[in-house]
Design a protein around this motif. Structure first.
Motif, PDB file in Angstrom:
ATOM      1  N   TYR A 139      52.496  10.095  46.767  1.00 28.96           N
ATOM      2  CA  TYR A 139      52.208  10.521  45.564  1.00 28.96           C
ATOM      3  C   TYR A 139      50.726  10.987  45.167  1.00 28.96           C
ATOM      4  O   TYR A 139      50.192  11.975  45.096  1.00 28.96           O
ATOM      5  CB  TYR A 139      53.088  10.214  44.438  1.00 28.96           C
ATOM      6  N   GLN A 140      50.314   9.766  45.512  1.00 26.80           N
ATOM      7  CA  GLN A 140      48.667   9.480  45.016  1.00 26.80           C
ATOM      8  C   GLN A 140      47.900  10.034  46.131  1.00 26.80           C
ATOM      9  O   GLN A 140      46.643  10.247  45.929  1.00 26.80           O
ATOM     10  CB  GLN A 140      48.441   8.027  44.856  1.00 26.80           C
ATOM     11  N   ASP A 141      48.318  10.580  47.316  1.00 26.49           N
ATOM     12  CA  ASP A 141      47.455  11.630  48.090  1.00 26.49           C
ATOM     13  C   ASP A 141      47.611  12.801  47.745  1.00 26.49           C
ATOM     14  O   ASP A 141      46.930  13.774  48.493  1.00 26.49           O
ATOM     15  CB  ASP A 141      48.115  11.033  49.618  1.00 26.49           C
ATOM     16  N   VAL A 142      48.515  13.360  46.999  1.00 27.37           N
ATOM     17  CA  VAL A 142      48.429  14.659  46.736  1.00 27.37           C
ATOM     18  C   VAL A 142      47.448  15.285  46.082  1.00 27.37           C
ATOM     19  O   VAL A 142      47.108  14.642  45.044  1.00 27.37           O
ATOM     20  CB  VAL A 142      49.871  14.961  45.939  1.00 27.37           C
ATOM     21  N   PRO A 143      46.510  16.077  46.227  1.00 27.91           N
ATOM     22  CA  PRO A 143      45.435  16.397  45.658  1.00 27.91           C
ATOM     23  C   PRO A 143      45.555  16.740  44.127  1.00 27.91           C
ATOM     24  O   PRO A 143      44.665  16.078  43.308  1.00 27.91           O
ATOM     25  CB  PRO A 143      44.565  17.678  46.353  1.00 27.91           C
ATOM     26  N   PHE A 144      46.653  17.417  43.869  1.00 27.84           N
ATOM     27  CA  PHE A 144      46.988  17.647  42.296  1.00 27.84           C
ATOM     28  C   PHE A 144      47.228  16.433  41.429  1.00 27.84           C
ATOM     29  O   PHE A 144      46.585  16.271  40.483  1.00 27.84           O
ATOM     30  CB  PHE A 144      48.229  18.501  42.558  1.00 27.84           C
ATOM     31  N   PHE A 145      47.563  15.284  41.953  1.00 25.26           N
ATOM     32  CA  PHE A 145      47.969  14.160  41.396  1.00 25.26           C
ATOM     33  C   PHE A 145      46.766  12.974  41.470  1.00 25.26           C
ATOM     34  O   PHE A 145      46.776  12.227  40.814  1.00 25.26           O
ATOM     35  CB  PHE A 145      49.288  13.503  41.946  1.00 25.26           C
TER      36      PHE A 145
END
Ligand SMILES: Cc1cc2nc3c(=O)[nH]c(=O)nc-3n(C[C@H](O)[C@H](O)[C@H](O)COP(=O)(O)O)c2cc1C
Ligand code: FES
Lengths: 564, 164
Positions: A139-145
């Protein structure tokens, strides 16, 4: 069952957890207004059919929205002991494949957006989902998040907003329990003051101070507590999502506020354009009453507090405090000069002192009580503590709801979370604060988003709408658009707003038609400054902002359209 | 709406807050507009002057005094939809349905087609800005609207290209 002992709450949490993390697979479809409209409802129906056809032991539920609107419909899959996986852009055609994969202990990895091994629900509970699916990004590696910090949207997209049990599961109503059973009203107000929480409805008034003023005002328990859910900024929808995805957090915040201020009547004034939010709030209020969390003798404390819903009827100005009160009383929503303020004796609803706070302001309260003011004050910047949800829309690549710490630069929101312009276009400006806000040019994007910086740039925080403009956007047209909006929504009571805006619109129309001269630009500036200085309420005082900021930052676009 | 149906609505509002607007909203939702005779009835039942009710109905854009067509199309003219081309969608809609949409700045804008099939109004934001431009037909939202995909949406409601 009524919650009367701490053990009751713990038992309800345990029961709720069995739903949220069952010992069989669980599929959850994001069904807030936006998810439902882009096909989520059909996905849900197909999944239900597929599960029935296979006779599969799978729980199917709905959740709210995690905010990544561009990738909707979103579907969560929880397999026992494994990381939660979020699937993106799910269509009806995917339903069979999803159910088959789940039955085989898998997820359709080609549809996966990210995995969540554990989730911090902020109010004292961290959900451990488990391991697995290492090939799927975290999750924390998704650029949006990645740049986001979830405090307000702590449960959005994870729990079923129509089931109070799932709210109990993630530690819901524990903060209210703590406040009502373990804290003095004075201590709660002190905590909110120390947290530095400022009103999220636009002006940033210190929430704790407003509560204190209301508490000290005469009127005993017959004062009112009101939630402003009018969300009038066209282009802003965080309040809608907060209510649709996690209605109980709003109710919990209001209960804590009611206890702190010592009053018993609560109201939510909500715009009629939000039918699903109205429905879910109504259901949530009903459930809370059933459990003895609203109504008489709340949580066994002897305290009474209830919440009713009052609907708006389509008038932007009714978001303004005095107009809002008039509207609830069944009058036309025309503001009156302040003072008297709502908190003054005879100044509020039905002549009683009234505390008015925005949806998001209330939603912060349980998190502050659960974790303490020190924790909250550590988020964001000095004087601008906590997080804010922004609706990032317009000509930006990744549209959605972005929650960041206050003080985050505009650039981070628009470029890191939003990935810049849609379709490879160059971003030119953002407009913040809706019809009361202004346009901020690209060259100022390193500016931190906080109340003071935005004001200094000629805009306002407003409710948190950020509309992105690209190289194709005509900034004079934007000024015309907002002036047209404000002209239409002006209540007509005071002359500067009613007549001044009309003339502003005529001037801009002349400019757009190529019939204006350079002198008209000076007139435009002067008229706008006069309206801002002399209008009765916030609508007129701020309505010239879109014109004044575009005149300041994009003067060349005006000059290109006028004769010398 | 008869006297009985109106009583049923009124009975749901036993407290003063939100009462008048709540009752009017329910009438609007059930009838699609606020019929004059219902307004008169309401005035008598509540003991509220007709002029006062009338000022509410004209002030708030949610209410309409004109009867509406079979299907209600509402085009969002909010900021996100505006920058994504809502005006083009609205004018294409006007062309398809053969109605004038030039005055759509006003929140009270409403036009009905001659065959009474469609009424077109505007909204200030459905809160679905991520899928701008947005329109709603009979309460169902359609995102990513364009002049090109309008005919397919309208066809769901019995509209055919050659008719206009
Ligand atoms: C024209 C106008 C429209 C407003 N619209 C809203 C709105 O939609 N939602 C909101 O919370 N506050 C709105 N406000 C601000 C409210 O008047 C008020 O300051 C706010 O609800 C207080 O809550 P807070 O202290 O939690 O921010 C508006 C103000 C003006 C002048
Ligand atoms: S601006 Fe159109 S839905 Fe929000």
């Amino acid at each position: 069952m009524r919650v009367e002992a701490e053990a009751d709450l713990k038992a309800l949490q345990a029961t709720g957890l069995k739903k949220l993390k069952p010992d069989k697979p669980r599929i959850a479809v994001g069904l807030a207004t936006c998810g439902a409209a882009v096909g989520g409802r059909k996905v849900y129906d197909r999944l239900r059919e597929a599960i029935a056809r296979e006779g599969a032991e799978i729980d199917l539920v709905q959740t709210g929205c995690i905010g990544y609107c561009r990738e909707e419909p979103l579907v969560n899959i929880t397999l026992p002991g494994k990381s939660l996986v979020i699937l993106r852009k799910v269509t009806e055609a995917d339903a069979d494949a999803i159910v088959r994969a789940v039955l085989n202990g898998k997820v359709p990895e080609d549809k996966a957006l990210c995995r969540v091994p554990a989730w911090d629900h902020v109010t004292g509970f961290v959900m451990e989902y488990g391991k697995g699916f290492d090939a799927i990004p975290l999750y924390q590696d998704v650029p949006f998040f990645a740049p986001q910090r979830k405090v307000i949207l702590r449960n959005a997209g994870f729990i079923d907003p129509e089931d109070i049990g799932e709210y109990f599961a993630v530690g819901g109503y524990a903060a209210a329990w703590k406040a009502l059973h373990g804290m003095e009203p004075e201590a709660i107000i002190a905590e909110v003051e120390k947290s530095g929480l400022r009103g999220r409805g636009g002006a940033g008034f210190p929430t704790g101070l407003k509560w204190r003023i209301t508490r000290d005002a005469p009127g005993g328990a017959e004062k009112y507590l009101v939630c402003n859910a009018d969300e009038g900024d066209p282009g802003a929808y965080m309040n809608r999502n907060e209510m649709e995805s996690d209605p109980h957090m709003l109710i919990e915040g209001m209960i804590i506020g009611a206890f702190a201020m010592g009053l018993r009547h609560g109201l939510i004034y909500i715009r009629s354009e939000y039918p699903l939010a109205i429905e879910r709030l109504g259901r949530a209020i009903g459930q809370a009453r059933e459990y003895g969390i609203l109504g008489e003798n709340i949580m066994g404390t002897g305290l009474s507090f209830d919440i009713r819903i009052a609907r708006g009827a389509g008038a932007f100005v009714c978001g303004e405090s005095t107009a809002l009160v008039a509207s609830i009383e069944g009058r036309t929503g025309r503001p009156h000069p302040r003072p008297p303020r709502l908190t003054d004796p005879e100044g509020g609803l039905f002549g009683k002192p009234t505390d008015l706070n925005n949806v998001e302001t209330w939603c912060n309260v349980p998190a502050i009580v659960a974790n303490g003011s020190g924790w909250y004050a550590g988020i964001g910047a000095k004087g601008n503590t906590g997080t804010k949800v922004f609706s990032l829309v317009g000509k930006v690549d990744r549209v959605g709801l972005v929650e960041v710490s206050l003080g985050t630069p505009i650039r981070t929101i628009v470029f890191d979370a939003g990935n810049g312009g849609a379709n490879g276009k160059k971003v030119k400006a953002v407009q913040t604060g809706g019809p009361s806000g202004g346009c901020i040019p690209l060259r100022l994007f390193d500016m931190p988003v906080d109340y003071e910086s935005l004001n200094k740039a000629g805009s306002i925080m407003g409710s948190g709408g950020i509309v992105v403009m690209d190289e194709d956007t005509d900034m004079v047209d934007i000024a015309r658009y907002f002036t047209g909006f404000a002209t239409g929504e002006s209540c007509g009571k005071c002359v500067p707003c009613r007549e001044g805006l009309k003339h502003t619109l005529l001037l801009i129309n002349r400019i757009q038609a190529g019939k204006a001269s350079k002198k008209d630009l000076a007139t435009l500036q002067e008229v706008c400054e006069t309206i801002a200085a002399t209008s009765l309420c916030g609508l007129g005082q701020t309505a010239p902002n879109p014109v004044l900021t575009t005149l300041a930052y994009f003067r060349e676009e005006y000059e290109a359209k006028v004769r010398p | 709406m008869d006297s009985h149906a109106l009583d049923a609505i009124i009975a749901r509002y036993d407290v003063p807050d939100g009462r008048l607007l709540g009752i009017l909203s329910e009438v609007q939702e059930q009838e699609g507009y606020i019929p004059h005779d219902v307004l008169v009835m309401l005035s008598e039942k509540l003991g509220v002057r007709l002029s006062r009710l009338y000022s509410l109905v004209t002030f708030y854009s949610f209410f309409s005094l004109q009867p509406v067509g079979e299907h209600m199309i509402t085009v969002c003219m909010g900021t996100a939809c505006h920058v994504k081309g809502a005006e083009m969608v609205l004018s294409a809609l006007g062309k398809h349905l053969g109605i004038e949409t030039g005055m759509a700045q006003d929140g009270k804008f409403a036009v009905t087609t001659e065959d009474n099939k469609f009424t077109v109004t505007i909204a200030r934001c459905f809160g679905a800005c991520s899928m701008a431009p947005v329109l709603s037909v009979d309460g169902n939202l359609y995102g990513y609207a364009t002049p090109e995909n309008l005919p397919a949406i309208l066809a769901e409601f019995g509209w055919r290209e050659h008719e206009s």
